[in-house]
Write a protein that holds these residues in place. Structure first.
Motif, PDB file in Angstrom:
ATOM      1  N   LYS A 579      47.966  45.358  40.886  1.00 30.28           N
ATOM      2  CA  LYS A 579      49.329  45.789  40.590  1.00 30.28           C
ATOM      3  C   LYS A 579      50.354  44.994  41.407  1.00 30.28           C
ATOM      4  CE  LYS A 579      47.722  49.418  38.147  1.00 30.28           C
ATOM      5  NZ  LYS A 579      47.557  50.766  37.672  1.00 30.28           N
ATOM      6  N   LYS A 580      49.896  44.545  42.574  1.00 26.40           N
ATOM      7  CA  LYS A 580      50.781  43.709  43.374  1.00 26.40           C
ATOM      8  C   LYS A 580      51.061  42.408  42.628  1.00 26.40           C
ATOM      9  CE  LYS A 580      49.501  42.026  47.468  1.00 26.40           C
ATOM     10  NZ  LYS A 580      48.933  42.070  48.825  1.00 26.40           N
ATOM     11  N   LEU A 582      50.991  41.939  39.477  1.00 31.50           N
ATOM     12  CA  LEU A 582      51.850  42.256  38.340  1.00 31.50           C
ATOM     13  C   LEU A 582      53.320  42.296  38.744  1.00 31.50           C
ATOM     14  CD1 LEU A 582      50.222  43.659  35.654  1.00 31.50           C
ATOM     15  CD2 LEU A 582      52.143  45.203  36.050  1.00 31.50           C
ATOM     16  N   LEU A 583      53.577  42.945  39.871  1.00 29.05           N
ATOM     17  CA  LEU A 583      54.956  43.054  40.339  1.00 29.05           C
ATOM     18  C   LEU A 583      55.493  41.699  40.808  1.00 29.05           C
ATOM     19  CD1 LEU A 583      54.794  46.486  42.164  1.00 29.05           C
ATOM     20  CD2 LEU A 583      56.284  45.907  40.270  1.00 29.05           C
ATOM     21  N   GLU A 584      54.622  40.921  41.425  1.00 25.57           N
ATOM     22  CA  GLU A 584      55.022  39.571  41.847  1.00 25.57           C
ATOM     23  C   GLU A 584      55.448  38.757  40.625  1.00 25.57           C
ATOM     24  OE1 GLU A 584      55.210  37.654  44.742  1.00 25.57           O
ATOM     25  OE2 GLU A 584      55.182  39.608  45.743  1.00 25.57           O
ATOM     26  N   GLN A 586      56.494  39.890  37.793  1.00 25.27           N
ATOM     27  CA  GLN A 586      57.756  40.434  37.286  1.00 25.27           C
ATOM     28  C   GLN A 586      58.927  39.903  38.115  1.00 25.27           C
ATOM     29  OE1 GLN A 586      57.456  44.649  36.816  1.00 25.27           O
ATOM     30  NE2 GLN A 586      59.485  44.863  35.931  1.00 25.27           N
ATOM     31  N   LYS A 587      58.709  39.854  39.425  1.00 28.45           N
ATOM     32  CA  LYS A 587      59.752  39.349  40.329  1.00 28.45           C
ATOM     33  C   LYS A 587      60.052  37.878  40.024  1.00 28.45           C
ATOM     34  CE  LYS A 587      58.732  37.600  44.278  1.00 28.45           C
ATOM     35  NZ  LYS A 587      58.022  37.528  45.563  1.00 28.45           N
ATOM     36  N   GLU A 588      59.007  37.089  39.887  1.00 24.75           N
ATOM     37  CA  GLU A 588      59.219  35.663  39.625  1.00 24.75           C
ATOM     38  C   GLU A 588      59.963  35.468  38.306  1.00 24.75           C
ATOM     39  OE1 GLU A 588      58.858  33.324  41.756  1.00 24.75           O
ATOM     40  OE2 GLU A 588      57.945  34.703  43.207  1.00 24.75           O
ATOM     41  N   LYS A 590      62.111  37.445  37.075  1.00 23.32           N
ATOM     42  CA  LYS A 590      63.522  37.783  37.302  1.00 23.32           C
ATOM     43  C   LYS A 590      64.272  36.650  37.979  1.00 23.32           C
ATOM     44  CE  LYS A 590      63.500  42.734  37.408  1.00 23.32           C
ATOM     45  NZ  LYS A 590      63.529  43.942  38.188  1.00 23.32           N
ATOM     46  N   LYS A 591      63.558  35.932  38.844  1.00 25.16           N
ATOM     47  CA  LYS A 591      64.223  34.831  39.551  1.00 25.16           C
ATOM     48  C   LYS A 591      64.681  33.765  38.572  1.00 25.16           C
ATOM     49  CE  LYS A 591      62.175  35.108  44.107  1.00 25.16           C
ATOM     50  NZ  LYS A 591      61.202  34.518  45.026  1.00 25.16           N
TER      51      LYS A 591
ATOM     52  N   MET B 321      56.304  48.618  47.533  1.00 27.92           N
ATOM     53  CA  MET B 321      55.620  48.930  46.280  1.00 27.92           C
ATOM     54  C   MET B 321      54.903  50.277  46.354  1.00 27.92           C
ATOM     55  SD  MET B 321      52.417  46.724  44.812  1.00 27.92           S
ATOM     56  CE  MET B 321      50.856  47.567  44.598  1.00 27.92           C
ATOM     57  N   SER B 382      60.529  45.384  41.761  1.00 27.18           N
ATOM     58  CA  SER B 382      60.617  43.921  41.674  1.00 27.18           C
ATOM     59  C   SER B 382      62.000  43.423  42.080  1.00 27.18           C
ATOM     60  CB  SER B 382      60.195  43.416  40.292  1.00 27.18           C
ATOM     61  OG  SER B 382      60.938  44.048  39.287  1.00 27.18           O
ATOM     62  N   LEU B 385      61.710  43.380  45.804  1.00 31.33           N
ATOM     63  CA  LEU B 385      60.871  42.265  46.271  1.00 31.33           C
ATOM     64  C   LEU B 385      61.665  40.959  46.236  1.00 31.33           C
ATOM     65  CD1 LEU B 385      57.445  43.032  44.529  1.00 31.33           C
ATOM     66  CD2 LEU B 385      58.025  43.330  46.942  1.00 31.33           C
ATOM     67  N   MET B 386      62.507  40.850  45.237  1.00 22.23           N
ATOM     68  CA  MET B 386      63.318  39.647  45.119  1.00 22.23           C
ATOM     69  C   MET B 386      64.321  39.572  46.278  1.00 22.23           C
ATOM     70  SD  MET B 386      64.702  38.279  41.549  1.00 22.23           S
ATOM     71  CE  MET B 386      65.955  39.473  41.217  1.00 22.23           C
TER      72      MET B 386
END
Lengths: 615, 398
Positions: A579-580, A582-584, A586-588, A590-591, B321, B382, B385-386
């Motif tokens: 899940k980490k 997955l969130l990473e 998602q974050k990327e 967004k960037k 998280m 997220s 995290l950003m």
């Protein structure tokens, strides 16, 4: 048959005009032009076997991948012919895409002959014709060669007849070769020596040297590729570019070999070679310009010079706004080597600082984009490409519109015009219906239709350039199962019903998504764009209306529903790592998004809008 | 180094035992589990787990075990004897706290009075019963080998056997489920008065049978799932259940102490194929293959599939998280102390989401997600995290 490099100078110093042959190879894409060039180089042993790679003359990585020549290159080959004489063969490889027609014409102007490569199964195609006409216009001796005769589908006799019937040049005795398998290459070389006319010129006349290409080198500055038409050029000589007026002192002259540059004492009329003169940018060495001496200059430049003129413009922005300086530096460096690209600072409310870049065509645009992304490691957002419109305002002022951002208010427009092109299409006759339908959709005006043979047809249309630059070639290919080929040429401006379409996200205009189009196309296109954006913009915490508007009037609308659920219901010991990730991810993701007001738009959304597939 | 639960004396430790056997596979399940009753394999598994526990116990003298969780698979299907042997082995090789929470998962089709009494006597004190729904038709569709009536009977047996801390698992977003039937399910189950309820939204995982026919399964869409979730939160709250984590609710402070370790950076060791551990700064997962596990433990071969040393910076991301799954949420002082990173950049994001009603902040300055926020927690996390990526470490210590 071959000479070691030491004797290269000897041969050259004494090269009489009668022992020089300057030639190009022309072909429709994929008919084997670059492969033949490689074989000729090999046959003359000009390529060191150790560094031999497929398609030597195509030096850019991108060129190899796409299998096309983007920049012209040249090489001098030393060939001892069956008559016992040693000849200097100057091969000038020309770009192979309709975007680069002018560059092709200048390369051809540096030659006396052209080898026309025709695929033994495909026969004559649109670019075969277009390139042949360019060569004939340049006064070249065109020598057909039938390639790929080893293919089972090869029909050399028919193709020869085609060449004679359609192009009207003798082909009966044309060599039948396979460049890929090295069959009959020798006969091509003999044909060059026999049938390409030797150059003429007076080595004591005032210098007239044609620039047919140039390349930037970080050590020497610009390396100018030139054909000496009259006179002689030597190191130490003061020279002048006749169109740009720039003057320089020559540092070095010499010949290009596939393995590098070979300096010489002088280059004389009839010869092809390079000049370096501590020139800082290729913009000063425009293709087609004439170099002359500062002392004893030529009275006239060589004919045919035309300043480069980008035809397609698009906004190029860094996906990450902070990378603006990096993009600027990358463009500066690319521009050193590509005079046909232009760029100018542009600022968009939506995307911040970026550049309005001009390109010769869409292929050129894609190449530049790819090079920026690959060689300079940039993530880019590119806005929809547009042609240059001409608008006459009610005030009587005429302006050229390079970007939708500058398009005047409809109230101020007296006359709007768009560029038109003459389009030649060739395809098997069973696809004529499809092509006509396509051209009609693209506002094409039918001119005439000619049967090239029992099976193939050439159609002539006049069509707005704007309709060609998007995805016309792809659409043509898909409607003709890949058999259709295309060539076009700009013919001038014509009045048109144009409108500027704005896209609003959550009520705010995203200027970077605006574009100019033909009024009758506005409704379907607006709907399509709204749909595409809906697919590509992720749901946000609120509902996002997507609207398309002309002058404030909404003509299409979609709504992205609010995001309600984006949750991982279970997260126990064994789930954490996954899940980490997955969130990473998602974050990327967004960037890579740009935020317009409150709406985040991924760069893919811009791409999707560019590729509106009509079907 | 334990991050949050460092004690003066011994460090607390959770143990997880994965029991990978089931009567049958449910259509949606992607846990590692075998649908068989192979005595030889079960014996091999039992020996391996016990040997593994002995090995690990010797390496953790500084730890006090205060939670033990038998999950699966279906531990009840494995049988009381096996579970008892494992628990005994744990007690012999680890320092187990007298008040340790000891949970086992069970399914309605494999709980007998005998099993329950035996396990109660062995010291198990918490039971997690998989009910999922009260709709027998859906249970059948999901491939669960029991009816709702059986589930109620099982629950009553558990009570009769003396367990005072019982959790039930429910699912929403099931094929054919509506908001109304889901609310009825909750009403029915609440009549049982469990101490703890877990409500999981069905997630169709790739590789499960359900994945292959998900389009035809008549699954509620995201919007309906969101409504179901919010309805459950509201109903449970009104009946005195506190939501202490995204999918977990409890009465009278009876939250799952073991599961809480996962979300608060506690240390735990896993045993049995596919079990994960977070221990001594490393996270690792055991092989998902039971034969490899059995042979590896027996012959001293490799049983790990993934070992990762987690750097502090990454722990800071995990903190966001995982902590934000819980009602405790996150706090500036705690965050800055643990990770030496500034909290300020996160406040901007949190405040923004707060203005839209997704985030709350309490008097102690702890930020937490609201139920609406939980529903889009991936989006919020997220975003955080950003913001975290862009922040520089606090330098005062260096």
């Amino acid at each position: 048959m071959t000479l070691p490099y030491e004797s290269f100078y000897e041969v050259y110093r004494m090269t009489e005009l009668s022992k020089i042959r300057n030639f190009s190879i022309i072909a429709h894409i994929d008919h084997g032009k670059s492969t033949l060039a490689d074989r000729l180089l090999e046959e003359c042993d000009a390529i060191d076997q150790r560094i031999r790679a497929e398609q030597m003359l195509d030096s850019m990585e991108l060129e190899k991948e796409r299998g096309i020549t983007i920049k012209a290159t040249a090489a001098t080959l030393t060939y001892t012919a069956d008559d016992g004489e040693t000849y200097a063969l100057n091969l000038i490889d020309t770009p192979g895409h309709v975007d680069f027609n002018y560059e092709v014409s200048r390369s051809l102007a540096a030659c006396e002959g052209a080898i026309l490569v025709v695929d033994a199964s495909q026969g004559v195609e649109a670019q075969t014709l277009a390139n042949t006409y360019l060569a004939i216009d340049a006064g070249l001796e065109v020598l057909p060669v039938i390639n790929k005769i080893d293919l089972p589908s090869a029909r050399p006799a028919e193709v020869k007849a085609e060449v004679e019937d359609i192009i009207g040049i003798p082909a009966e005795d044309s060599p039948e070769i396979s460049a890929k398998n090295g069959i009959n290459i020798h006969s091509v070389l003999e044909m060059i020596v026999r049938d390409v006319p030797a150059p003429t010129g007076d080595r004591n006349a005032p210098l007239q040297a044609l620039i047919f290409d140039s390349q930037y080198d970080s050590y020497r500055g610009v390396i100018v590729y030139t054909r000496i038409k009259q006179g002689t050029v030597k190191p130490g000589m003061d020279i002048k570019m006749m169109a740009t007026g720039a003057t320089y002192k020559v540092v070095e002259v010499g010949n290009m070999s596939p393995t590098g540059l070979i300096p010489r004492d002088a280059l004389g009329a009839g010869e092809v070679g390079y000049i370096t003169a501590s020139i800082k940018t290729v913009a000063d060495t425009q293709v087609g310009d004439t170099i002359t001496g500062l002392e004893n200059p030529a009275s006239e430049p060589l004919p045919g010079y035309r300043p480069v003129q980008p035809m397609v413009f698009s906004g190029v922005y860094p996906a990450d706004g902070a990378k603006y300086q990096d993009l600027r530096e990358a463009l500066e460096k690319l521009k050193l080597n590509d005079a046909s690209m232009s760029y100018e600072l542009e600022s968009s409310i939506a995307l911040g600082f970026g550049f309005r870049c001009g390109f010769l065509g869409l292929l050129h645009m894609e190449i530049i984009q790819e090079r920026l992304e690959r060689e300079y490691n940039l993530d880019l957002i590119t806005t929809a490409p547009n042609v240059v419109y001409r608008v006459t305002k009610t005030s009587g002022e005429t302006m050229m519109v390079y970007t939708p951002l500058d398009y005047p208010d409809p109230m101020e427009i007296q006359l709007a015009e768009e560029p038109f092109a003459k389009v030649n299409l060739i395809a098997p006759q069973e696809y004529v219906g499809n092509i006509m339908e396509l051209c009609q959709q693209r506002r094409g005006e039918f001119k005439d239709m000619v049967y090239l043979d029992a099976n193939r047809v050439e159609l002539h249309y006049e069509m707005p350039l704007n309709e060609i630059i998007y995805d016309f070639f792809d659409a043509l290919k898909s409607r003709t199962r890949g058999y259709g080929s295309l060539d076009y040429e700009l013919i001038g401006y014509r009045p048109s019903k144009l409108v500027k379409l704005d896209i609003l996200l959550n009520g705010d205009i995203v200027d970077a998504l605006s574009f100019i189009l033909f009024a009758d196309n506005a409704y379907p296109r607006a709907r399509k764009i709204c749909e595409k954006l809906k697919e590509n913009i992720p749901r946000a915490q609120f509902e996002i209306p997507i609207q398309a508007a002309i002058g404030g009037k909404i003509i299409a609308r979609e709504t992205i529903k609010a995001l309600r659920k984006d949750v991982l219901a279970k997260c126990y010991g064994g789930d954490i790592t996954r899940k980490k990730k997955l969130l990473e991810k998602q974050k990327e993701g967004k960037k890579r998004m740009r935020t317009f007001g409150t709406v985040s738009v991924p760069s893919e959304a811009f791409m999707a809008v560019l590729k509106l597939d009509e079907d | 180094m334990p991050i949050l639960t460092k004690r003066l004396n011994k460090t607390s430790l959770g143990l997880y035992i994965h029991v990978p056997f089931c009567r049958s596979k449910c259509q949606y399940c992607d846990f590692y589990s075998l649908a068989c009753k192979d005595d030889k394999l079960m014996d091999g598994y039992l020996d391996a787990v016990c040997a593994h526990i002995k090995e690990a116990g010797a390496l953790a003298p500084g730890y006090k075990v205060d939670t033990i969780y038998f999950g699966g698979g279906t531990p009840s299907f494995f049988g009381a004897d096996g579970l008892a042997i494992i628990l005994t082995t744990i007690r012999r090789n680890f320092d187990v706290d007298n008040n340790a929470e000891i949970t086992f998962e069970c399914n309605p089709d494999s709980v007998s009075d005998k099993l329950l009494h035996r396990l109660r006597a062995e010291g198990f004190n918490r039971v997690s019963l998989g009910i999922q729904t009260d709709d027998d038709e859906i249970l059948k569709k999901l491939g669960r080998p029991h009816t709702y009536a059986q589930a109620v009977t099982a629950y009553q047996r558990i009570r009769k056997a003396g367990f005072r801390n019982v959790s039930v698992d429910l699912m929403y977003g099931l094929p054919g489920q509506t908001l109304r039937t889901w609310q009825e399910t909750l009403d029915n189950v609440l009549k049982l008065l469990p101490e703890h309820i877990s409500c999981y939204g069905l997630k169709v995982e790739e590789g499960t049978p359900l994945w292959d026919y998900k389009e035809a399964a008549n699954l509620p869409d995201d919007d309906l799932q969101a409504d179901m979730y919010l309805a459950a939160v509201e109903l449970l709250r009104s009946r005195g259940y506190r939501q202490y984590e995204i999918s977990n609710f409890c009465r009278k402070g009876q939250y799952s102490r073991h599961n809480m370790k996962y979300w608060t950076g506690g240390e735990y060791l896993g045993f049995g194929p596919s079990a994960s551990s977070d221990f001594a700064g490393k996270r690792f997962t055991l092989t998902r293959d039971i034969q490899t596990y059995i042979q590896g433990i027996r012959d001293g071969g490799e049983v790990m599939e993934d070992v990762q040393e987690i750097p502090l910076r990454e722990r800071a991301g995990e903190y966001l998280m995982l902590r934000l799954r819980t009602q405790q949420g996150i706090a500036a002082d705690e965050y800055e102390r643990l990770f030496l990173l500034p909290f300020q950049p996160l406040v901007k994001v949190l405040a923004n989401h707060r203005s839209l009603g997704y985030v709350g902040v309490n008097d102690q300055g702890r930020w937490y997600l609201t139920p609406k926020g939980y529903l889009i927690s991936n989006t919020i996390i997220s975003d955080l995290l950003m913001a975290q990526d862009e922040s520089e470490p606090i330098r005062r210590l260096f």
